[in-house]
Motif scaffolding. Structure first.
Motif, PDB file in Angstrom:
ATOM      1  N   LYS A 145      15.805  -5.953  44.679  1.00 14.32           N
ATOM      2  CA  LYS A 145      14.532  -5.294  44.352  1.00 14.32           C
ATOM      3  C   LYS A 145      14.717  -3.808  44.032  1.00 14.32           C
ATOM      4  O   LYS A 145      13.870  -3.180  43.385  1.00 14.32           O
ATOM      5  CB  LYS A 145      13.614  -5.447  45.577  1.00 14.32           C
ATOM      6  CG  LYS A 145      12.139  -5.318  45.304  1.00 14.32           C
ATOM      7  CD  LYS A 145      11.328  -5.427  46.595  1.00 14.32           C
ATOM      8  CE  LYS A 145      10.852  -4.067  47.032  1.00 14.32           C
ATOM      9  NZ  LYS A 145      10.163  -3.958  48.281  1.00 14.32           N
ATOM     10  N   VAL A 179      12.237  -0.813  42.040  1.00  8.61           N
ATOM     11  CA  VAL A 179      11.620   0.266  42.831  1.00  8.61           C
ATOM     12  C   VAL A 179      12.068   1.623  42.274  1.00  8.61           C
ATOM     13  O   VAL A 179      11.265   2.553  42.115  1.00  8.61           O
ATOM     14  CB  VAL A 179      12.013   0.119  44.326  1.00  8.61           C
ATOM     15  CG1 VAL A 179      11.590   1.334  45.129  1.00  8.61           C
ATOM     16  CG2 VAL A 179      11.387  -1.141  44.910  1.00  8.61           C
ATOM     17  N   THR A 239       9.346   6.531  51.562  1.00  9.33           N
ATOM     18  CA  THR A 239       8.827   5.405  50.769  1.00  9.33           C
ATOM     19  C   THR A 239       9.041   4.045  51.430  1.00  9.33           C
ATOM     20  O   THR A 239       8.400   3.068  51.045  1.00  9.33           O
ATOM     21  CB  THR A 239       9.483   5.335  49.372  1.00  9.33           C
ATOM     22  OG1 THR A 239      10.854   4.915  49.522  1.00  9.33           O
ATOM     23  CG2 THR A 239       9.407   6.661  48.638  1.00  9.33           C
ATOM     24  N   ASN A 275      11.274   2.160  50.787  1.00 11.79           N
ATOM     25  CA  ASN A 275      11.707   1.334  49.639  1.00 11.79           C
ATOM     26  C   ASN A 275      10.564   0.550  48.990  1.00 11.79           C
ATOM     27  O   ASN A 275      10.775  -0.532  48.440  1.00 11.79           O
ATOM     28  CB  ASN A 275      12.841   0.365  50.035  1.00 11.79           C
ATOM     29  CG  ASN A 275      14.123   1.110  50.375  1.00 11.79           C
ATOM     30  OD1 ASN A 275      14.112   2.321  50.591  1.00 11.79           O
ATOM     31  ND2 ASN A 275      15.223   0.409  50.412  1.00 11.79           N
ATOM     32  N   GLN A 276       9.356   1.106  49.073  1.00 14.08           N
ATOM     33  CA  GLN A 276       8.215   0.487  48.366  1.00 14.08           C
ATOM     34  C   GLN A 276       7.634   1.543  47.442  1.00 14.08           C
ATOM     35  O   GLN A 276       7.310   2.646  47.901  1.00 14.08           O
ATOM     36  CB  GLN A 276       7.128   0.065  49.351  1.00 14.08           C
ATOM     37  CG  GLN A 276       7.540  -1.064  50.265  1.00 14.08           C
ATOM     38  CD  GLN A 276       6.452  -1.332  51.304  1.00 14.08           C
ATOM     39  OE1 GLN A 276       5.272  -1.113  51.062  1.00 14.08           O
ATOM     40  NE2 GLN A 276       6.882  -1.792  52.463  1.00 14.08           N
ATOM     41  N   GLU A 307       4.763   1.330  45.323  1.00 12.15           N
ATOM     42  CA  GLU A 307       3.326   1.428  45.066  1.00 12.15           C
ATOM     43  C   GLU A 307       2.554   2.312  46.061  1.00 12.15           C
ATOM     44  O   GLU A 307       1.742   3.142  45.627  1.00 12.15           O
ATOM     45  CB  GLU A 307       2.715   0.018  44.957  1.00 12.15           C
ATOM     46  CG  GLU A 307       1.243  -0.016  44.634  1.00 12.15           C
ATOM     47  CD  GLU A 307       0.782   0.891  43.470  1.00 12.15           C
ATOM     48  OE1 GLU A 307       1.582   1.169  42.568  1.00 12.15           O
ATOM     49  OE2 GLU A 307      -0.384   1.328  43.498  1.00 12.15           O
TER      50      GLU A 307
END
Ligand code: FAD
Length: 284
Positions: free
Chosen positions: A21, A25, A264, A266-267, A269
């Protein structure tokens, strides 16, 4: 108002899904034009290879500067020297220098190993590499949980600045008054380095209460109660959390914070949502 400077913190992904992912990101976060990314380093050195690999991925994938976190708990001068050389060879110019968390069983606030506190790590980096690295250190507006008191903790922060830190990033907090009080103390002490608020988006009741408990951050009672009530309504909790953190960021930036550092997790949005909300009030 001056344009907003911000940075994004990532951790080395621990699962194959997390690794897969990461490029997406990174694409999403890099499109917001951060000043730099930073990559955490696991307590006890557990993620050091992961930090290095993730750092290389960030730089190759985005072309944006990346700064490794470097913790000295349980380490030796020889080991830290080798890591610094490796980072220098990889083109790194900025390091987040930390003591790291002690094992839960530790009886003393001093770390085991050849470095007891982060100020000693900062001195070592300066001694061995001069001004090559820009050094960021941690600051605790609500006091580090193991400090004997706010005054002693502030004196310890000052030691890191005197050792050669260029800038600081704060622990997460939700009371802006704590940050302004910290900045007032810096002013009185003649400390002029930028102290950038560390901002944690709120996306889950369970994780935010755990994070806050772990690092001694005060989650205001009304926020905790609202999150508790909304914990099983994901969309409503996200809306509420984004509102709380947007207002926090706005207050900080409008009152002189030199930038924002987003944890973050690791996100993309949740952090990008905050930046969109802030864009009207604070042009990036
Ligand atoms: P220090 O500045 O050394 O302070 C640690 C404690 O010792 C404080 O209570 C301080 O008051 C006290 N102290 C300092 N000097 C002295 C002295 N001379 N005499 C007596 N007491 C003293 N942890 C990780 O493991 N990996 C990470 O990647 C990571 N990234 C972080 C990023 C940020 C922005 C922040 C705010 C924290 C991060 N942490 C990370 C957590 C950090 O490692 C812990 O908070 C750790 O317990 C303290 O690190 P420090 O560098 O602030 O330590």
């Amino acid at each position: 108002m001056a344009s907003l400077s911000f940075s994004f913190e990532l951790f080395p992904p621990r699962t194959p899904e997390g690794v897969a992912k990461l490029p997406l990101v990174l694409d999403q976060l890099a499109a917001a034009h951060p000043a730099y990314f930073s990559v955490t380093y696991g307590a006890g050195g557990s993620d050091q290879e992961g930090t290095y690999e993730t750092l290389l991925t960030v730089v190759r994938h985005t072309g944006v500067e990346a700064a490794p976190h470097l913790t000295c708990v349980g380490s030796t001068r020889k080991h830290i020297a080798a890591l610094l050389d490796r980072y220098r060879e990889a083109g790194v110019r900025r390091i987040v220098a930390l003591r790291g968390d002690l094992p839960a069983t530790a009886l003393s606030p001093a770390a085991p190993g050849e470095f007891r506190y982060a100020n000693e790590l900062v001195s070592f980096i300066r001694q061995t590499h001069g001004d090559h690295f820009k050094i960021e250190v941690a600051a605790y507006p609500e006091m580090h949980p193991q400090a004997s008191g706010p005054g002693a903790d502030f004196d310890n922060f000052r030691r890191k600045v005197e050792a050669g830190a260029d800038a600081a990033i704060t622990q997460l907090f939700y009371n802006p008054a704590a940050y302004f009080d910290f900045m007032e103390r810096c002013g009185k002490a003649g400390i002029t380095i930028p102290v950038v608020p560390g901002i944690m988006p709120i996306t889950s009741y369970a994780s935010i209460t755990k994070f806050c408990a772990g690092c001694g951050a005060d989650l205001p009672r009304w926020v905790r109660l609202r999150l508790e009530e909304l914990q099983f309504d994901r969309a409503a909790l996200h809306d509420f959390g984004a509102g709380v953190v947007t207002r926090l960021c706005e207050t900080l930036v409008k009152n002189g914070a030199p930038g924002l550092h987003f944890y973050t997790i690791n996100q993309a949005e949740p952090t990008l949502r905050l930046l969109r909300n802030l864009a009207a009030a604070v042009p990036a």
